[in-house]
Design a protein around this motif. Structure first.
Motif, PDB file in Angstrom:
ATOM      1  N   SER A 206      15.997   7.469  16.208  1.00  0.00           N
ATOM      2  CA  SER A 206      16.398   6.115  15.827  1.00  0.00           C
ATOM      3  C   SER A 206      15.721   5.103  16.736  1.00  0.00           C
ATOM      4  O   SER A 206      15.586   5.311  17.946  1.00  0.00           O
ATOM      5  CB  SER A 206      17.916   5.969  15.923  1.00  0.00           C
ATOM      6  OG  SER A 206      18.561   6.870  15.061  1.00  0.00           O
ATOM      7  N   GLY A 207      15.281   4.013  16.133  1.00  0.00           N
ATOM      8  CA  GLY A 207      14.611   2.989  16.907  1.00  0.00           C
ATOM      9  C   GLY A 207      13.980   1.940  16.027  1.00  0.00           C
ATOM     10  O   GLY A 207      14.258   1.862  14.823  1.00  0.00           O
ATOM     11  N   PHE A 208      13.112   1.150  16.621  1.00  0.00           N
ATOM     12  CA  PHE A 208      12.444   0.070  15.915  1.00  0.00           C
ATOM     13  C   PHE A 208      10.978   0.432  15.725  1.00  0.00           C
ATOM     14  O   PHE A 208      10.312   0.907  16.655  1.00  0.00           O
ATOM     15  CB  PHE A 208      12.585  -1.235  16.691  1.00  0.00           C
ATOM     16  CG  PHE A 208      13.955  -1.833  16.575  1.00  0.00           C
ATOM     17  CD1 PHE A 208      14.193  -2.890  15.718  1.00  0.00           C
ATOM     18  CD2 PHE A 208      15.008  -1.338  17.314  1.00  0.00           C
ATOM     19  CE1 PHE A 208      15.448  -3.434  15.603  1.00  0.00           C
ATOM     20  CE2 PHE A 208      16.270  -1.879  17.207  1.00  0.00           C
ATOM     21  CZ  PHE A 208      16.499  -2.931  16.340  1.00  0.00           C
ATOM     22  N   TYR A 209      10.480   0.155  14.508  1.00  0.00           N
ATOM     23  CA  TYR A 209       9.118   0.520  14.156  1.00  0.00           C
ATOM     24  C   TYR A 209       8.436  -0.661  13.475  1.00  0.00           C
ATOM     25  O   TYR A 209       9.070  -1.414  12.715  1.00  0.00           O
ATOM     26  CB  TYR A 209       9.108   1.734  13.228  1.00  0.00           C
ATOM     27  CG  TYR A 209       9.659   2.982  13.880  1.00  0.00           C
ATOM     28  CD1 TYR A 209       8.820   3.887  14.500  1.00  0.00           C
ATOM     29  CD2 TYR A 209      11.032   3.236  13.884  1.00  0.00           C
ATOM     30  CE1 TYR A 209       9.317   5.034  15.111  1.00  0.00           C
ATOM     31  CE2 TYR A 209      11.541   4.370  14.490  1.00  0.00           C
ATOM     32  CZ  TYR A 209      10.675   5.267  15.103  1.00  0.00           C
ATOM     33  OH  TYR A 209      11.177   6.390  15.718  1.00  0.00           O
ATOM     34  N   ASP A 210       7.146  -0.790  13.753  1.00  0.00           N
ATOM     35  CA  ASP A 210       6.333  -1.787  13.075  1.00  0.00           C
ATOM     36  C   ASP A 210       5.703  -1.154  11.833  1.00  0.00           C
ATOM     37  O   ASP A 210       5.365   0.032  11.822  1.00  0.00           O
ATOM     38  CB  ASP A 210       5.225  -2.304  13.991  1.00  0.00           C
ATOM     39  CG  ASP A 210       5.769  -3.131  15.138  1.00  0.00           C
ATOM     40  OD1 ASP A 210       6.945  -3.515  15.081  1.00  0.00           O
ATOM     41  OD2 ASP A 210       5.007  -3.365  16.107  1.00  0.00           O
ATOM     42  N   PHE A 211       5.536  -1.980  10.798  1.00  0.00           N
ATOM     43  CA  PHE A 211       4.954  -1.523   9.540  1.00  0.00           C
ATOM     44  C   PHE A 211       3.757  -2.403   9.220  1.00  0.00           C
ATOM     45  O   PHE A 211       3.886  -3.621   9.057  1.00  0.00           O
ATOM     46  CB  PHE A 211       5.991  -1.609   8.419  1.00  0.00           C
ATOM     47  CG  PHE A 211       5.461  -1.306   7.040  1.00  0.00           C
ATOM     48  CD1 PHE A 211       5.375   0.000   6.593  1.00  0.00           C
ATOM     49  CD2 PHE A 211       5.046  -2.329   6.197  1.00  0.00           C
ATOM     50  CE1 PHE A 211       4.891   0.278   5.315  1.00  0.00           C
ATOM     51  CE2 PHE A 211       4.564  -2.067   4.924  1.00  0.00           C
ATOM     52  CZ  PHE A 211       4.483  -0.755   4.483  1.00  0.00           C
ATOM     53  N   ASP A 212       2.569  -1.801   9.159  1.00  0.00           N
ATOM     54  CA  ASP A 212       1.354  -2.510   8.769  1.00  0.00           C
ATOM     55  C   ASP A 212       0.985  -2.155   7.333  1.00  0.00           C
ATOM     56  O   ASP A 212       0.898  -0.974   6.982  1.00  0.00           O
ATOM     57  CB  ASP A 212       0.183  -2.138   9.675  1.00  0.00           C
ATOM     58  CG  ASP A 212       0.343  -2.677  11.082  1.00  0.00           C
ATOM     59  OD1 ASP A 212       1.193  -3.565  11.272  1.00  0.00           O
ATOM     60  OD2 ASP A 212      -0.356  -2.180  11.986  1.00  0.00           O
ATOM     61  N   CYS A 213       0.766  -3.167   6.505  1.00  0.00           N
ATOM     62  CA  CYS A 213       0.269  -2.969   5.148  1.00  0.00           C
ATOM     63  C   CYS A 213      -1.185  -3.416   5.103  1.00  0.00           C
ATOM     64  O   CYS A 213      -1.504  -4.563   5.457  1.00  0.00           O
ATOM     65  CB  CYS A 213       1.099  -3.762   4.148  1.00  0.00           C
ATOM     66  SG  CYS A 213       0.487  -3.665   2.449  1.00  0.00           S
ATOM     67  N   ILE A 214      -2.072  -2.521   4.681  1.00  0.00           N
ATOM     68  CA  ILE A 214      -3.494  -2.816   4.598  1.00  0.00           C
ATOM     69  C   ILE A 214      -3.821  -3.076   3.125  1.00  0.00           C
ATOM     70  O   ILE A 214      -3.737  -2.178   2.281  1.00  0.00           O
ATOM     71  CB  ILE A 214      -4.356  -1.655   5.125  1.00  0.00           C
ATOM     72  CG1 ILE A 214      -3.793  -1.131   6.448  1.00  0.00           C
ATOM     73  CG2 ILE A 214      -5.801  -2.086   5.249  1.00  0.00           C
ATOM     74  CD1 ILE A 214      -3.727  -2.146   7.547  1.00  0.00           C
ATOM     75  N   GLY A 215      -4.167  -4.302   2.793  1.00  0.00           N
ATOM     76  CA  GLY A 215      -4.436  -4.656   1.415  1.00  0.00           C
ATOM     77  C   GLY A 215      -4.841  -6.101   1.286  1.00  0.00           C
ATOM     78  O   GLY A 215      -5.131  -6.776   2.278  1.00  0.00           O
ATOM     79  N   ALA A 216      -4.823  -6.623   0.063  1.00  0.00           N
ATOM     80  CA  ALA A 216      -5.229  -8.004  -0.172  1.00  0.00           C
ATOM     81  C   ALA A 216      -4.749  -8.459  -1.537  1.00  0.00           C
ATOM     82  O   ALA A 216      -4.590  -7.657  -2.470  1.00  0.00           O
ATOM     83  CB  ALA A 216      -6.743  -8.150  -0.083  1.00  0.00           C
ATOM     84  N   SER A 217      -4.521  -9.775  -1.644  1.00  0.00           N
ATOM     85  CA  SER A 217      -4.234 -10.367  -2.946  1.00  0.00           C
ATOM     86  C   SER A 217      -5.515 -10.467  -3.754  1.00  0.00           C
ATOM     87  O   SER A 217      -6.621 -10.527  -3.217  1.00  0.00           O
ATOM     88  CB  SER A 217      -3.616 -11.759  -2.776  1.00  0.00           C
ATOM     89  OG  SER A 217      -2.277 -11.665  -2.343  1.00  0.00           O
ATOM     90  N   VAL A 218      -5.350 -10.518  -5.052  1.00  0.00           N
ATOM     91  CA  VAL A 218      -6.500 -10.504  -5.952  1.00  0.00           C
ATOM     92  C   VAL A 218      -6.986 -11.901  -6.273  1.00  0.00           C
ATOM     93  O   VAL A 218      -8.203 -12.155  -6.354  1.00  0.00           O
ATOM     94  CB  VAL A 218      -6.147  -9.740  -7.247  1.00  0.00           C
ATOM     95  CG1 VAL A 218      -7.287  -9.824  -8.250  1.00  0.00           C
ATOM     96  CG2 VAL A 218      -5.810  -8.293  -6.934  1.00  0.00           C
ATOM     97  N   GLN A 219      -6.074 -12.884  -6.433  1.00  0.00           N
ATOM     98  CA  GLN A 219      -6.447 -14.194  -6.938  1.00  0.00           C
ATOM     99  C   GLN A 219      -6.148 -15.285  -5.919  1.00  0.00           C
ATOM    100  O   GLN A 219      -5.025 -15.379  -5.400  1.00  0.00           O
ATOM    101  CB  GLN A 219      -5.683 -14.502  -8.234  1.00  0.00           C
ATOM    102  CG  GLN A 219      -6.068 -13.604  -9.402  1.00  0.00           C
ATOM    103  CD  GLN A 219      -5.272 -13.944 -10.645  1.00  0.00           C
ATOM    104  OE1 GLN A 219      -4.107 -14.309 -10.569  1.00  0.00           O
ATOM    105  NE2 GLN A 219      -5.912 -13.834 -11.799  1.00  0.00           N
ATOM    106  N   THR A 220      -7.133 -16.110  -5.656  1.00  0.00           N
ATOM    107  CA  THR A 220      -6.953 -17.272  -4.793  1.00  0.00           C
ATOM    108  C   THR A 220      -6.034 -18.282  -5.472  1.00  0.00           C
ATOM    109  O   THR A 220      -6.182 -18.570  -6.668  1.00  0.00           O
ATOM    110  CB  THR A 220      -8.314 -17.931  -4.494  1.00  0.00           C
ATOM    111  OG1 THR A 220      -9.174 -16.972  -3.866  1.00  0.00           O
ATOM    112  CG2 THR A 220      -8.147 -19.149  -3.586  1.00  0.00           C
ATOM    113  N   GLY A 221      -5.083 -18.804  -4.702  1.00  0.00           N
ATOM    114  CA  GLY A 221      -4.132 -19.766  -5.243  1.00  0.00           C
ATOM    115  C   GLY A 221      -2.959 -19.116  -5.949  1.00  0.00           C
ATOM    116  O   GLY A 221      -2.032 -19.804  -6.374  1.00  0.00           O
TER     117      GLY A 221
END
Length: 813
Positions: free
Chosen positions: A650-665
């Protein structure tokens, strides 16, 4: 017209039998259902109400041109009526008061009454002062107080309403009406419309009815719509006639989605003269018109906890109307005659496409067989494949291509039924060649059981329209071996929509079909549905209730009852390739759990568009040709993927998501939920726009996770591409209790935490999603924090004084 005049008052049998002086019946009730005024030509009756009055039962239903009386709930006499001018309105209601019967419908404020409903001599009440415009009204008299109430409602928006009324003042309301039952399709799946409760809209709550039992008020209501087999009646219970009311968790209590004819909604619960409770309700054909309906009669009972249940699943099989007080908790009144005719080989003199002979014994009233003509000599024949003992035959006529309307509604069939051992030499079994009664759903019980292999029904009268059958159903004993007990039951509760279950079990080689039984307690599987395959997917369950299931198997020789009771658990899929992802560590986005749509993942479009990986599933997975990176491509709002992880401590964990949005705006994003808890989650994280494979990293810091196995759900909003996830140890950490101004014991705890503070200050307890559940400024250095009513997991205690802030992890086990 001579026949019509002669039979204006005629006796109909709800599948009545003389055998051993028993009143044997089967649904639908065998009434002379009236044809309607408009196109297409079809019979209809619905929204029934039944009351016992001066030694007889009186049954009223919408669009019937009259009503029926019976001394015993089995033999019914039709009473045409012209003195009630509002009877073409929907949803009649009846009140018995001061030796009179009062009649009222929706869409009108006119009330009629009589002291002798045996004859057509109703009078209009004047003046009538009931001032509300209502649909689907329901009178109710509280026998203990003598007060009268009116309930109503028929809407996909408005609630079920109620008000007290004064019969001594033209039924004028006393006080203002109250909202009693709101729509709750998000919680109660059976309220959601659609053939399988699948439509994303609000259903119709309608048709209220009130009864009282042991001082409690049971307000019934129907949902989601009369055109569905899943039309049923649920209940709210209160201490007063106008609430407040609490939902009865076993709802819908009157429910019949399977079998020959489905539907058990917009009903009325009443007592017979022996004190037995019954429920009469609308059943559905909806072939020629969505309002093509029939009526059904169901035994109902209260259990030891005063919860109301109805026997429905086998009421389209022969059952007995008792002539004494019986305990419906221990009997459904079934005759234990088995269905012999299901999908046996059939033939016919002719067929009118698409109404083929096989439709007459497929146990679906919505289908049917039709000959090409209505000429005498048209016939339909069945081969039971071996000699069996026949006890009864239910003949359900379909009125194919009839042109009758309400003004010419009287129809009678003339026919004969023969049996044979060889299919060549025929012997008379049932003679209706001189019949002049309108019996569209007659159960004919043989005075003496007959051994037979072949049965044939032959039309003996030229008629307008076509000789046709909704169902030719043979009951008796198959004289064979019972099916084996069902094994291999697997239950999957949908991960995001807890109202829906998928059940599968091993097919029994000699089973005709199965009875799926369920309940909210393992020892009370009192709800049931008949199916003819070894699986059931259904969405008519309560979102927040636990359910238990068992499966019975049946064939022509009887039932084998399932003894194994299985709890339905939320299913999030299983780890991809059997590998649970340990954290800290990296998880490729495309390695989501196995288990299929609605469980391991959800995708809004069918098929894997790019077919670069896991091609048999619907998640769109692509590959960048330059880098070889495989990623989830071009998501849509509402999609998700599940991942099973193993947390070492049990503890605290960081979560990194590697990705990107498709459309500007129009940037998309994501949020996480854990272990199927859809009511909470992390905040939505927006993903920057990027070209594949030039992805960005978005971090969720310090997620508190408990030791053990968990399911992480990656929920999507908008269009994003996702490469992978990285779990890391959190950097913020917590105070060491030994160095903190806060000490907690015991920790972990079952719910009670003793807190010792170094000085006065502000204490705040929040869950892992930041929701505050406890806050207090205290001058005492000793506190007790009680989390007994909260779920197991990690909570955060923050203690602040001056410019100091200390955090302690509370673990509830």
């Amino acid at each position: 017209m001579r026949h019509l005049s002669f039979f204006l008052l005629f006796v109909l049998f709800l599948t009545r039998a003389q055998a051993q002086n028993e009143r044997i019946v089967a649904n639908p009730i065998n009434l002379n259902y009236r044809f309607q005024f408009d196109e297409p030509s079809r019979r209809e009756a619905a929204d029934p109400v039944c009351e016992y009055f001066k030694g007889k039962y009186y049954l009223f239903a919408s669009k019937s041109g009259g009503y029926w009386s019976s001394p015993d709930l089995a033999e019914w006499t039709y009473i045409p009526c012209t003195t009630i001018s509002t009877q073409e309105n929907y949803a009649p209601t009846i009140l018995i008061l001061d030796e009179k019967m009062y009649y009222f419908t929706g869409s009108s404020n006119r009330i009629f009454y009589t002291d002798n409903p045996n004859i057509d001599s109703w009078q209009e009440l004047s003046p009538t002062r009931f001032e509300y415009s209502v649909t689907d009204p329901a009178f109710y008299k509280d026998e203990d107080t003598g007060k009268i109430y009116m309930y109503w409602g028929c809407s996909d928006k408005d609630p079920i309403m109620g008000v007290e009324i004064d019969p001594n003042n033209g039924f004028k309301s006393i006080g203002t009406s109250k909202k009693l039952i709101e729509h709750n399709g998000d919680k109660y799946g059976w309220e959601v419309p659609g053939k399988d409760n699948e439509e994303n809209r609000t259903g119709w709550n309608e048709g209220p009815c009130m009864i009282k039992y042991k001082g409690k008020y049971y307000l019934q209501y129907a949902a989601p719509g009369t055109e569905y087999r899943i039309y049923g009646d649920g209940i709210y219970v209160g201490d007063t006639p106008l609430g407040p009311f609490t939902y009865m968790e076993n709802s819908p209590f009157s429910f019949k989605p399977g079998g020959f004819i489905g539907g058990a909604g917009h009903g009325h619960t009443f007592k017979d003269k022996y004190g037995n409770y019954w429920h009469v309700a609308s059943m559905r054909i909806s072939k020629r018109h969505s309002f093509e309906r029939r009526l059904g009669l169901f035994p109902v009972y209260f259990d030891e906890n005063d919860v109301l249940y109805a026997h429905t699943v086998l009421t389209d099989y022969p059952f007995v109307i008792p002539s004494e007080k019986v305990d419906f908790k221990t009997t459904d009144c079934s005759k234990n005659w088995n269905l012999l005719s299901y999908k046996k080989p059939v033939s016919a003199s002719s067929s009118y496409t698409p109404y083929v002979p096989d439709n007459a014994n497929n146990e679906e009233v919505e289908n049917g067989w039709s000959a090409q003509t209505g000429n005498a000599g048209e016939w339909w024949q069945i081969d039971l494949e071996k000699s069996m003992t026949v006890n009864a035959i239910q003949v359900n006529f379909a009125d194919q291509d009839f042109t009758n309307k309400a003004t010419n509604s009287y129809v009678y069939y003339q026919y004969k039924i023969e049996y044979s051992a060889t299919g060549e030499t025929w012997i008379s079994l049932i003679d209706r060649t001189q019949n002049t009664l309108d019996r569209p759903h007659e159960l004919i019980v043989l005075n003496t059981p007959q051994a037979a292999r072949y049965l044939r029904i032959t039309n003996t009268k030229n008629m307008d329209g076509k000789f046709s059958l909704y169902g030719f159903r043979v009951f008796g004993q198959g004289n064979g071996t019972l099916p084996g007990e069902v094994s291999g039951l697997q239950i999957k509760r949908k991960y995001k929509d807890h109202r829906r279950f998928l059940l599968n079990w091993n097919k029994q080689e000699n089973a005709t079909g199965y009875i799926v039984r369920w309940g909210i307690e393992a020892n009370k599987l009192n709800n049931a549905s008949m199916v003819f395959t070894n699986q059931l997917e259904a969405g008519y369950f309560n979102r927040d209730s636990e359910y238990y299931f068992a499966i019975d198997a049946f064939n022509e020789s009887g039932f084998t009852y399932g003894t194994a009771v299985t709890k339905g658990e939320i299913f999030a899929g299983s780890p991809y390739k059997g590998i649970t992802r340990e954290i800290p560590g990296t998880i490729e986005a495309e390695d989501f759990n196995e288990g299929g749509k609605d469980f391991a993942y959800y995708d809004t479009t069918p098929n894997n568009t790019f077919s670069k990986y896991r091609t048999s599933e619907d998640v769109d997975i692509n590959e960048d040709r330059r880098s070889g990176v495989i990623f989830i491509d071009n998501t849509s709002t509402g999609e998700y993927t599940n991942y099973t992880i193993q947390v070492p401590k049990s503890g605290f964990y960081d979560f990194d998501c590697i990705g990107a949005s498709v459309q500007t705006g129009n940037e998309g994003g994501f949020y996480l939920t854990f272990d199927g808890d859809n009511s909470s989650g992390t905040a939505l994280q927006k993903m920057p726009v990027g070209n594949k494979p030039d992805f960005h990293t978005v971090t969720l810091a310090d997620l508190p996770l408990t030791e053990g196995s968990h399911v992480v759900t990656f929920n999507v909003q908008g269009s994003i591409n996702v490469d992978k996830f990285i779990f890391k140890n959190g950097k913020a950490g917590l105070n060491n209790p030994k160095e903190s101004s806060v000490n907690v014991y015991p920790n972990p705890s079952g719910g009670i935490f003793n807190v010792r503070l170094s000085q006065s200050g502000y204490s705040l307890v929040s869950d892992i999603f930041g929701r505050n559940i406890y806050a207090q400024y205290t001058h005492d250095t000793d506190q007790i924090i009680d989390l007994s009513d909260y779920p197991t997991g990690i909570y955060i205690l923050s203690f602040s004084y001056g410019d100091q802030n200390n955090k302690i992890k509370l673990i509830k086990k």
